[in-house]
Design a protein around this motif. Structure first.
Motif, PDB file in Angstrom:
ATOM      1  N   GLU A 227       0.889  -1.493  -0.167  1.00 46.30           N
ATOM      2  CA  GLU A 227      -0.590  -0.103  -0.141  1.00 46.30           C
ATOM      3  C   GLU A 227       1.135   1.442   0.272  1.00 46.30           C
ATOM      4  N   LEU A 228       2.337   0.893   0.727  1.00 45.06           N
ATOM      5  CA  LEU A 228       2.750   2.194   0.239  1.00 45.06           C
ATOM      6  C   LEU A 228       3.265   2.916  -0.551  1.00 45.06           C
ATOM      7  N   VAL A 229       3.595   0.938  -1.844  1.00 41.56           N
ATOM      8  CA  VAL A 229       4.262   1.857  -3.129  1.00 41.56           C
ATOM      9  C   VAL A 229       3.852   3.476  -3.775  1.00 41.56           C
ATOM     10  N   ASP A 230       3.000   3.955  -3.528  1.00 45.48           N
ATOM     11  CA  ASP A 230       2.084   5.205  -3.771  1.00 45.48           C
ATOM     12  C   ASP A 230       2.758   7.095  -3.299  1.00 45.48           C
ATOM     13  N   GLU A 231       2.946   7.565  -3.737  1.00 44.81           N
ATOM     14  CA  GLU A 231       4.057   8.741  -3.579  1.00 44.81           C
ATOM     15  C   GLU A 231       3.701   9.314  -2.723  1.00 44.81           C
ATOM     16  N   VAL A 232       1.815   9.344  -2.550  1.00 46.41           N
ATOM     17  CA  VAL A 232       1.344  10.048  -2.102  1.00 46.41           C
ATOM     18  C   VAL A 232      -0.026   9.470  -1.468  1.00 46.41           C
ATOM     19  N   LEU A 233       0.374   9.104   0.348  1.00 44.87           N
ATOM     20  CA  LEU A 233      -0.535   8.365   0.668  1.00 44.87           C
ATOM     21  C   LEU A 233      -1.978   8.816   1.574  1.00 44.87           C
ATOM     22  N   THR A 234      -2.814   8.459   1.519  1.00 46.87           N
ATOM     23  CA  THR A 234      -4.667   8.888   2.066  1.00 46.87           C
ATOM     24  C   THR A 234      -4.336   9.185   3.835  1.00 46.87           C
ATOM     25  N   GLU A 235      -5.001   9.770   3.654  1.00 43.65           N
ATOM     26  CA  GLU A 235      -5.364  10.154   5.459  1.00 43.65           C
ATOM     27  C   GLU A 235      -5.457   8.642   6.783  1.00 43.65           C
ATOM     28  N   HIS A 236      -6.288   7.479   5.756  1.00 45.47           N
ATOM     29  CA  HIS A 236      -6.437   6.594   6.084  1.00 45.47           C
ATOM     30  C   HIS A 236      -5.643   5.927   5.865  1.00 45.47           C
ATOM     31  N   GLU A 237      -4.392   5.459   4.975  1.00 47.80           N
ATOM     32  CA  GLU A 237      -3.073   4.734   5.116  1.00 47.80           C
ATOM     33  C   GLU A 237      -2.292   5.312   5.836  1.00 47.80           C
ATOM     34  N   LEU A 238      -1.962   6.801   6.041  1.00 46.06           N
ATOM     35  CA  LEU A 238      -0.784   6.852   7.195  1.00 46.06           C
ATOM     36  C   LEU A 238      -1.527   6.911   8.790  1.00 46.06           C
ATOM     37  N   ALA A 239      -2.975   6.431   8.818  1.00 42.52           N
ATOM     38  CA  ALA A 239      -3.433   6.360  10.460  1.00 42.52           C
ATOM     39  C   ALA A 239      -3.280   5.047  10.524  1.00 42.52           C
ATOM     40  N   VAL A 240      -3.360   4.015   9.807  1.00 44.83           N
ATOM     41  CA  VAL A 240      -4.427   2.962  10.147  1.00 44.83           C
ATOM     42  C   VAL A 240      -2.423   1.660   9.452  1.00 44.83           C
ATOM     43  N   ASN A 241      -1.938   2.625   9.049  1.00 46.00           N
ATOM     44  CA  ASN A 241      -0.198   1.202   8.272  1.00 46.00           C
ATOM     45  C   ASN A 241       0.035   1.648   9.198  1.00 46.00           C
ATOM     46  N   PRO A 242       0.199  -0.739   9.575  1.00 48.77           N
ATOM     47  CA  PRO A 242       1.791  -0.493  10.687  1.00 48.77           C
ATOM     48  C   PRO A 242       3.390  -0.327  10.241  1.00 48.77           C
ATOM     49  N   TRP A 243       3.901  -0.378   8.900  1.00 47.53           N
ATOM     50  CA  TRP A 243       4.814   0.228   8.300  1.00 47.53           C
ATOM     51  C   TRP A 243       5.241   1.057   8.785  1.00 47.53           C
ATOM     52  N   LEU A 244       4.004   2.105   8.834  1.00 43.86           N
ATOM     53  CA  LEU A 244       4.538   3.852   9.247  1.00 43.86           C
ATOM     54  C   LEU A 244       4.254   3.992  10.499  1.00 43.86           C
ATOM     55  N   THR A 245       4.559   2.982  11.478  1.00 42.96           N
ATOM     56  CA  THR A 245       4.103   3.343  13.244  1.00 42.96           C
ATOM     57  C   THR A 245       5.622   2.627  13.866  1.00 42.96           C
ATOM     58  N   GLU A 246       5.975   2.198  14.830  1.00 44.19           N
ATOM     59  CA  GLU A 246       6.892   2.214  15.919  1.00 44.19           C
ATOM     60  C   GLU A 246       7.248   0.580  15.683  1.00 44.19           C
ATOM     61  N   ASN A 247       5.846  -0.410  15.483  1.00 45.99           N
ATOM     62  CA  ASN A 247       6.033  -1.761  15.079  1.00 45.99           C
ATOM     63  C   ASN A 247       6.391  -2.018  13.835  1.00 45.99           C
ATOM     64  N   SER A 248       7.398  -1.227  12.831  1.00 44.22           N
ATOM     65  CA  SER A 248       7.517  -1.523  11.411  1.00 44.22           C
ATOM     66  C   SER A 248       8.145  -2.779  11.188  1.00 44.22           C
ATOM     67  N   ASN A 249       9.532  -2.331  12.281  1.00 44.11           N
ATOM     68  CA  ASN A 249      10.683  -3.501  12.703  1.00 44.11           C
ATOM     69  C   ASN A 249      10.379  -4.940  12.483  1.00 44.11           C
ATOM     70  N   LYS A 250       9.398  -5.078  13.359  1.00 49.11           N
ATOM     71  CA  LYS A 250       9.125  -5.828  14.255  1.00 49.11           C
ATOM     72  C   LYS A 250       7.810  -6.962  13.149  1.00 49.11           C
ATOM     73  N   CYS A 251       7.241  -5.880  11.862  1.00 43.61           N
ATOM     74  CA  CYS A 251       6.773  -6.253  11.192  1.00 43.61           C
ATOM     75  C   CYS A 251       7.781  -6.532   9.854  1.00 43.61           C
ATOM     76  N   LEU A 252       8.576  -5.821  10.098  1.00 48.55           N
ATOM     77  CA  LEU A 252       9.821  -6.980   8.633  1.00 48.55           C
ATOM     78  C   LEU A 252      10.651  -8.293   9.362  1.00 48.55           C
ATOM     79  N   LEU A 253      10.713  -8.293  11.055  1.00 47.53           N
ATOM     80  CA  LEU A 253      11.138  -9.617  11.325  1.00 47.53           C
ATOM     81  C   LEU A 253      10.041 -11.158  11.369  1.00 47.53           C
ATOM     82  N   GLU A 254       9.161 -10.029  11.408  1.00 45.47           N
ATOM     83  CA  GLU A 254       7.630 -11.497  11.791  1.00 45.47           C
ATOM     84  C   GLU A 254       7.920 -11.561   9.873  1.00 45.47           C
ATOM     85  N   ILE A 255       7.964 -10.490   8.739  1.00 41.79           N
ATOM     86  CA  ILE A 255       7.442 -11.556   7.914  1.00 41.79           C
ATOM     87  C   ILE A 255       9.105 -12.357   7.363  1.00 41.79           C
TER      88      ILE A 255
END
Length: 316
Positions: A227-255
């Protein structure tokens, strides 16, 4: 995997369970075309992988073959969740698969009723399976997709409990996404009715349950990442996408952890057809990540190299 034939089977089976009434058009609109038909492909792939000839997919050519009813059952159940997901009281999405959502095309109460109908219809198709494994299939289908499974995942999502931390996020994906994938995988295995011992069948079922869990978590986290491939993100994506939070490194390790487990189980159980289905999906994701790497890393600073490397390994 003959996706075109799988889709034709879904079309045929849908006509068996919808009324001969103008309202049938709402059902057809909500189900067809069925996108990637990823879950029905998994049912067919697992069935083939535990058959006597893994390369023989001729069973797909007969819509009345029991395995094809199972494949269509999971797709109709998936479609029901999408119709309800899009409703204004839930995710409030106006589009689905490049066209207007069902409640936009028709109206809200028609989309709600069509979702209800598809949920019941999935059990009707499941009941058409002719084999000794039907009771355990019904039990698992009801457990995995009912109040203790998929529905609970919907609650964790809509109540925003999933935003509290990485554990809540993974639990939501486990229920909401992985349970239907686990169902698809296990139905395909159980449908084979091979002559395995009880202990060996139980062992393989546990391995496949783990596989479905890992695929479901990776499926959802990769979906969020693309969902982050777009140059400009929607407000909804900015609010809920886990890769934009402090959990991004944990998401990477999980994957990374789950991709390694997927590769290990595929090789251990020699899942030839299943690997083809997953590789086809992962190849598309790898292409998206590679092409959109600039925007993705700009938004989240995530290191895509280990993800792409593992996807490439599975795709070989």
């Amino acid at each position: 995997m003959n996706i075109e034939q799988i889709v034709r089977n879904i079309e045929s089976h849908l006509e068996l369970v919808i009324p001969k009434h103008p309202f049938a058009e709402v059902y057809r609109y909500g189900v067809l075309p069925p996108g990637k038909a990823f879950r029905p492909q998994l049912v067919a792939a697992l069935y083939a992988d535990f058959s006597n000839d893994r390369e023989d997919l001729s069973f797909l050519d007969n819509p009345k073959n029991s395995i094809n009813y199972l494949a269509s059952a999971v797709e109709l159940h998936h479609a029901y969740t999408l119709l309800h997901d899009d409703l204004p009281s839930m995710d409030n999405d106006d589009e689905r698969r490049g066209k207007a959502s069902t409640h936009i095309k028709f109206n809200e109460w028609k989309a709600l009723l069509a979702g209800d109908g598809l949920q019941t219809a999935s059990f009707a198709l499941l009941s058409k399976f002719e084999g000794e494994a039907l009771p355990v299939m019904l039990k698992f289908f009801s457990w995995a997709l009912g109040p203790k499974g998929l529905i609970q995942g919907q609650y964790l999502d809509l109540s925003e409990e999933m935003t509290k931390g990485i554990d809540e996020l993974i639990l939501t994906h486990q229920y909401k996404t992985a349970r239907l994938i686990q169902t698809s995988i296990l139905l395909g295995f159980w449908a084979n009715e091979n002559k395995l011992s009880r202990s060996e069948s139980y062992r393989i079922s546990k391995e496949l349950f783990r596989l479905g869990h890992c695929v479901g978590i990776v499926f959802q986290l990769l979906d969020d990442l693309t969902e982050l491939v777009d140059e400009v993100l929607t407000e909804h994506e900015l609010a809920v996408n886990p890769w934009l939070t402090e959990n991004s490194n944990k998401c990477l390790l999980e994957i990374i952890s789950d991709l390694e487990k997927i590769d290990s189980i595929i090789e251990k159980e020699q899942l030839i057809q299943t690997k083809r289905v997953l590789s086809n999906y992962f190849q598309k994701i790898e292409n998206l990540l590679t092409e959109g790497e600039g925007n993705i890393t700009k938004h989240s600073k995530v290191d895509l190299v280990p993800i792409i490397s593992l996807l490439n390994r599975i795709n070989r």
